[in-house]
Design a protein around this motif. Structure first.
Motif, PDB file in Angstrom:
ATOM      1  N   TRP A 191     104.043   0.405-109.561  1.00 53.13           N
ATOM      2  CA  TRP A 191     102.725   0.097-110.125  1.00 53.13           C
ATOM      3  C   TRP A 191     101.618   0.623-109.234  1.00 53.13           C
ATOM      4  CZ3 TRP A 191      99.853  -0.394-114.001  1.00 53.13           C
ATOM      5  CH2 TRP A 191      98.660  -1.131-113.993  1.00 53.13           C
ATOM      6  N   LYS A 192     101.755   0.376-107.922  1.00 56.44           N
ATOM      7  CA  LYS A 192     100.762   0.876-106.965  1.00 56.44           C
ATOM      8  C   LYS A 192     100.736   2.392-106.984  1.00 56.44           C
ATOM      9  CE  LYS A 192      99.453  -2.362-103.470  1.00 56.44           C
ATOM     10  NZ  LYS A 192     100.317  -3.513-103.294  1.00 56.44           N
ATOM     11  N   SER A 193     101.927   3.007-107.047  1.00 53.39           N
ATOM     12  CA  SER A 193     102.001   4.471-107.049  1.00 53.39           C
ATOM     13  C   SER A 193     101.336   5.039-108.284  1.00 53.39           C
ATOM     14  CB  SER A 193     103.455   4.936-107.011  1.00 53.39           C
ATOM     15  OG  SER A 193     104.078   4.445-105.879  1.00 53.39           O
ATOM     16  N   PHE A 194     101.530   4.348-109.421  1.00 53.97           N
ATOM     17  CA  PHE A 194     100.910   4.816-110.647  1.00 53.97           C
ATOM     18  C   PHE A 194      99.385   4.822-110.495  1.00 53.97           C
ATOM     19  CE2 PHE A 194      99.040   3.740-114.819  1.00 53.97           C
ATOM     20  CZ  PHE A 194      99.422   4.877-115.512  1.00 53.97           C
ATOM     21  N   LEU A 195      98.844   3.699-109.961  1.00 50.72           N
ATOM     22  CA  LEU A 195      97.391   3.613-109.791  1.00 50.72           C
ATOM     23  C   LEU A 195      96.904   4.687-108.836  1.00 50.72           C
ATOM     24  CD1 LEU A 195      96.923  -0.232-109.558  1.00 50.72           C
ATOM     25  CD2 LEU A 195      96.428   1.259-111.489  1.00 50.72           C
ATOM     26  N   ASP A 196      97.639   4.887-107.742  1.00 52.55           N
ATOM     27  CA  ASP A 196      97.243   5.893-106.765  1.00 52.55           C
ATOM     28  C   ASP A 196      97.249   7.282-107.406  1.00 52.55           C
ATOM     29  OD1 ASP A 196      96.922   6.664-103.782  1.00 52.55           O
ATOM     30  OD2 ASP A 196      98.549   7.940-104.514  1.00 52.55           O
ATOM     31  N   GLY A 197      98.305   7.553-108.193  1.00 58.31           N
ATOM     32  CA  GLY A 197      98.389   8.854-108.852  1.00 58.31           C
ATOM     33  C   GLY A 197      97.233   9.080-109.792  1.00 58.31           C
ATOM     34  N   VAL A 198      96.950   8.074-110.647  1.00 56.73           N
ATOM     35  CA  VAL A 198      95.859   8.227-111.604  1.00 56.73           C
ATOM     36  C   VAL A 198      94.528   8.363-110.882  1.00 56.73           C
ATOM     37  CG1 VAL A 198      94.594   7.066-113.423  1.00 56.73           C
ATOM     38  CG2 VAL A 198      97.064   7.080-113.480  1.00 56.73           C
ATOM     39  N   GLY A 199      94.339   7.555-109.822  1.00 59.63           N
ATOM     40  CA  GLY A 199      93.084   7.621-109.065  1.00 59.63           C
ATOM     41  C   GLY A 199      92.856   8.994-108.478  1.00 59.63           C
ATOM     42  N   ASN A 200      93.887   9.537-107.818  1.00 58.01           N
ATOM     43  CA  ASN A 200      93.716  10.846-107.192  1.00 58.01           C
ATOM     44  C   ASN A 200      93.520  11.944-108.215  1.00 58.01           C
ATOM     45  OD1 ASN A 200      94.009  11.112-104.121  1.00 58.01           O
ATOM     46  ND2 ASN A 200      95.401   9.463-104.673  1.00 58.01           N
ATOM     47  N   ALA A 201      94.261  11.850-109.316  1.00 54.43           N
ATOM     48  CA  ALA A 201      94.090  12.874-110.346  1.00 54.43           C
ATOM     49  C   ALA A 201      92.698  12.782-110.954  1.00 54.43           C
ATOM     50  CB  ALA A 201      95.155  12.712-111.427  1.00 54.43           C
ATOM     51  N   LEU A 202      92.148  11.542-111.069  1.00 54.53           N
ATOM     52  CA  LEU A 202      90.783  11.390-111.575  1.00 54.53           C
ATOM     53  C   LEU A 202      89.784  12.014-110.610  1.00 54.53           C
ATOM     54  CD1 LEU A 202      90.573   7.779-113.044  1.00 54.53           C
ATOM     55  CD2 LEU A 202      90.169   9.910-114.245  1.00 54.53           C
ATOM     56  N   GLY A 203      89.996  11.789-109.307  1.00 53.20           N
ATOM     57  CA  GLY A 203      89.109  12.376-108.315  1.00 53.20           C
ATOM     58  C   GLY A 203      89.108  13.882-108.412  1.00 53.20           C
ATOM     59  N   TYR A 204      90.292  14.438-108.637  1.00 58.00           N
ATOM     60  CA  TYR A 204      90.437  15.882-108.819  1.00 58.00           C
ATOM     61  C   TYR A 204      89.718  16.333-110.084  1.00 58.00           C
ATOM     62  CZ  TYR A 204      93.305  19.978-110.236  1.00 58.00           C
ATOM     63  OH  TYR A 204      93.762  21.185-110.670  1.00 58.00           O
ATOM     64  N   GLY A 205      89.931  15.550-111.177  1.00 55.51           N
ATOM     65  CA  GLY A 205      89.319  15.901-112.452  1.00 55.51           C
ATOM     66  C   GLY A 205      87.804  15.869-112.391  1.00 55.51           C
ATOM     67  N   VAL A 206      87.252  14.885-111.646  1.00 59.07           N
ATOM     68  CA  VAL A 206      85.789  14.776-111.571  1.00 59.07           C
ATOM     69  C   VAL A 206      85.190  16.053-110.992  1.00 59.07           C
ATOM     70  CG1 VAL A 206      83.953  13.621-110.298  1.00 59.07           C
ATOM     71  CG2 VAL A 206      85.655  12.279-111.495  1.00 59.07           C
ATOM     72  N   ILE A 207      85.789  16.547-109.896  1.00 57.88           N
ATOM     73  CA  ILE A 207      85.264  17.770-109.278  1.00 57.88           C
ATOM     74  C   ILE A 207      85.394  18.940-110.255  1.00 57.88           C
ATOM     75  CG2 ILE A 207      85.515  19.383-107.373  1.00 57.88           C
ATOM     76  CD1 ILE A 207      84.523  16.830-106.389  1.00 57.88           C
ATOM     77  N   LEU A 208      86.556  19.031-110.916  1.00 55.44           N
ATOM     78  CA  LEU A 208      86.773  20.121-111.875  1.00 55.44           C
ATOM     79  C   LEU A 208      85.711  20.116-112.953  1.00 55.44           C
ATOM     80  CD1 LEU A 208      89.454  21.157-110.876  1.00 55.44           C
ATOM     81  CD2 LEU A 208      90.369  20.871-113.144  1.00 55.44           C
ATOM     82  N   ILE A 209      85.406  18.890-113.454  1.00 59.01           N
ATOM     83  CA  ILE A 209      84.457  18.803-114.560  1.00 59.01           C
ATOM     84  C   ILE A 209      83.042  19.120-114.085  1.00 59.01           C
ATOM     85  CG2 ILE A 209      83.419  17.162-116.176  1.00 59.01           C
ATOM     86  CD1 ILE A 209      86.300  15.956-116.400  1.00 59.01           C
ATOM     87  N   ILE A 210      82.697  18.665-112.868  1.00 52.12           N
ATOM     88  CA  ILE A 210      81.361  19.003-112.344  1.00 52.12           C
ATOM     89  C   ILE A 210      81.221  20.514-112.212  1.00 52.12           C
ATOM     90  CG2 ILE A 210      79.806  18.817-110.373  1.00 52.12           C
ATOM     91  CD1 ILE A 210      80.981  16.106-109.790  1.00 52.12           C
ATOM     92  N   VAL A 211      82.236  21.160-111.604  1.00 50.87           N
ATOM     93  CA  VAL A 211      82.167  22.612-111.407  1.00 50.87           C
ATOM     94  C   VAL A 211      82.112  23.312-112.758  1.00 50.87           C
ATOM     95  CG1 VAL A 211      83.323  24.605-110.434  1.00 50.87           C
ATOM     96  CG2 VAL A 211      83.367  22.455-109.208  1.00 50.87           C
ATOM     97  N   GLY A 212      82.985  22.880-113.688  1.00 46.83           N
ATOM     98  CA  GLY A 212      83.023  23.508-115.008  1.00 46.83           C
ATOM     99  C   GLY A 212      81.701  23.360-115.735  1.00 46.83           C
ATOM    100  N   PHE A 213      81.081  22.166-115.612  1.00 44.42           N
ATOM    101  CA  PHE A 213      79.795  21.899-116.269  1.00 44.42           C
ATOM    102  C   PHE A 213      78.736  22.879-115.787  1.00 44.42           C
ATOM    103  CE2 PHE A 213      75.664  19.753-116.090  1.00 44.42           C
ATOM    104  CZ  PHE A 213      75.502  19.379-117.414  1.00 44.42           C
ATOM    105  N   PHE A 214      78.574  22.992-114.466  1.00 43.95           N
ATOM    106  CA  PHE A 214      77.514  23.854-113.954  1.00 43.95           C
ATOM    107  C   PHE A 214      77.797  25.323-114.227  1.00 43.95           C
ATOM    108  CE2 PHE A 214      76.383  20.127-111.368  1.00 43.95           C
ATOM    109  CZ  PHE A 214      75.053  20.068-111.735  1.00 43.95           C
ATOM    110  N   ARG A 215      79.081  25.728-114.109  1.00 44.28           N
ATOM    111  CA  ARG A 215      79.365  27.143-114.306  1.00 44.28           C
ATOM    112  C   ARG A 215      79.159  27.550-115.756  1.00 44.28           C
ATOM    113  NH1 ARG A 215      84.855  28.999-111.826  1.00 44.28           N
ATOM    114  NH2 ARG A 215      84.086  31.052-112.373  1.00 44.28           N
TER     115      ARG A 215
END
Lengths: 215, 248
Positions: A129-153
């Motif tokens: 359960w903890k691993s699942f949350l950690d995985g989703v959290g980190n992937a979200l952190g990754y996704g946020v940067i991707l979306i910010i970069v994609g938005f501006f570009r």
């Protein structure tokens, strides 16, 4: 959040800002930058990584006591490769154009350092359960940067968002283009992805001086 | 012969792993603080790419492609006659490629340790890292998607993309060694400035774009195609202005 204890919430929220996988842990830049010229592939990539990392973390965490440590890298790679094949086949079936556009970069989720990094650093030592949350959290952190970069570009480079002409028509000179605005064609080229991420790091670290590195 | 030379220079400069496709960025950023370690990792990448790309080429040709299994009942030349003509295993390529790479890396590690302990000591720590380097898997996946024709070309492609990666990491390591003496704004120190320098280097490498084909060949990536449309006006302007200078 009744379901999540305070510690669990931190597992999800920390990677979004102060422990961000891209800007702080320096993981997973490989497949991230090449597909951020537009917003849509960025979001697809983010969703794929959330799926792979969330499930992969659970699988590895369930197997953590039976994997011999000498061959764990191969075991981890096989688990990720299987999940990535699922993502790839689903994309090919339901969004063929998009999957052509992402070409080899879906396959490169396998070697995305975020995934191996989280397996090694978290899933091998914590419950599912903890691993699942950690995985989703980190992937979200990754996704946020991707979306910010994609938005501006996409906004500055082609004047569109998701393909909609939000700034007006550049050929017929409507909207912003009527007063002389021009698209910055440079933003859609690969090097600008690096520079945009550099600027995000700059902004983040000047807001939080604890993150500044020694030279 | 000509296509070998063309592929060689194209893979090093035009389709550079780091600057055109951002492959292997993680280790590129993490292991580029000193030139000597960068050289070690770069050499290991060249080596592993040279071995794994041709290997995966054989896997692709004889197992994975649609109809590739035809050799099983002796119909390699006429695949449509084979009982295996309809088999398409290409969805398995990720798992087979990564398994090849992981085993090859382990094998290479064992062999190098046995026969050349000094090389092992300099490469040793980097070898396990390489199994998860995107540049290695990326090399194999690009080899597959670009449909490289012969094993020799695949070998050439692996070797030259390795050299391209090597050049990139050694160059950034040399710059980072010097930048330690510069007064970089505090929030940009370390990671931030490295990103921006890599971006500037990538802009430099873009100028190799028209080197081999005169810019006629459309590149794979969608963003690369816009390169040509944006750059061309600038070139035309130069052509217009030069005669003026001559006449004066």
């Amino acid at each position: 959040m009744g379901l999540l204890s305070k510690k669990d919430t931190r597992l999800i929220l920390d990677p979004l800002a102060d422990d961000n996988p891209i800007t702080i842990q320096v993981l997973g830049i490989c497949s991230a930058l090449a597909i951020t010229a537009q917003l849509k592939p960025s979001i697809v990539m983010a969703v794929s990584v959330i799926f792979v990392l969330g499930l992969g973390n659970v699988v590895i965490s369930l197997m953590r006591n039976i994997i011999p440590s000498k061959i764990r890298i191969i075991v981890q790679l096989i688990v990720v490769a299987t999940l990535v094949i699922i993502v790839d086949q689903v994309l090919k079936a339901f969004a063929y154009e998009l999957s052509k556009e992402l070409s080899v970069f879906i396959g490169l989720i396998i070697t995305n350092c975020i995934i191996m990094g989280r397996f090694e650093a978290f899933a091998l030592g914590n419950g599912p359960w903890k691993s699942f949350l950690d995985g989703v959290g980190n992937a979200l952190g990754y996704g946020v940067i991707l979306i910010i970069v994609g938005f501006f570009r996409e906004l500055l480079g082609s004047g569109t968002l998701f393909g909609f002409k939000v700034l007006g028509d550049s050929v017929e000179k409507t909207g912003l283009y009527a007063i002389g605005y021009e698209n910055n064609g440079f933003m859609v080229l690969p090097p600008m992805a690096l520079i945009v991420v550099g600027i995000i790091i700059w902004v983040q670290r000047s807001r939080n001086s604890a993150l500044i590195e020694e030279n | 012969m000509l296509e070998h030379i063309e592929l060689f220079f194209k893979s090093i400069f035009v389709d550079n792993m780091v600057f055109a496709y951002f492959l292997g960025m993680c280790s590129y950023l993490a292991v580029s603080k000193k030139v000597s370690t960068a050289v070690g990792l770069g050499a290991a990448v060249i080596f592993v790419l040279t071995v794994t790309v041709p290997l995966n080429w054989f896997l692709d040709q004889y197992i994975l492609q649609p109809g590739a299994l035809a050799w099983l009942d002796g119909n390699r030349e006429t695949p449509e006659l084979s009982a295996y003509a309809d088999y398409d295993l290409s969805f398995l390529s990720f798992i087979l490629f990564i398994a090849t790479i992981a085993t090859m890396v382990q094998l290479v590690e064992i062999i190098v340790e046995k026969f050349s302990p000094s090389l092992y000591n300099s490469l040793g720590i980097f070898l396990p890292l390489i199994a998860v380097n995107c540049a290695i898997l990326g090399g194999s996946l690009f080899m597959q998607s670009r449909e490289i024709e012969t094993a020799a070309l695949a070998l050439n492609y692996g070797f030259s993309s390795g050299i391209g990666w090597f050049l990139a990491i050694v160059a950034i390591a040399a710059i980072r060694e010097k930048i330690r003496y510069s007064n970089v704004p505090a929030p940009l120190r370390g990671l931030g400035i490295t990103f921006i320098i890599t971006g500037l280097m990538a802009i430099g490498f873009m100028s190799f774009g028209g080197m081999l084909t005169g810019g006629e060949d459309a590149p794979l990536a969608p963003q690369a195609q816009t390169t040509q449309t944006t750059i061309q006006p600038a070139i035309e302007k130069e052509v217009e202005t030069t005669p003026l200078v001559v006449s004066e």
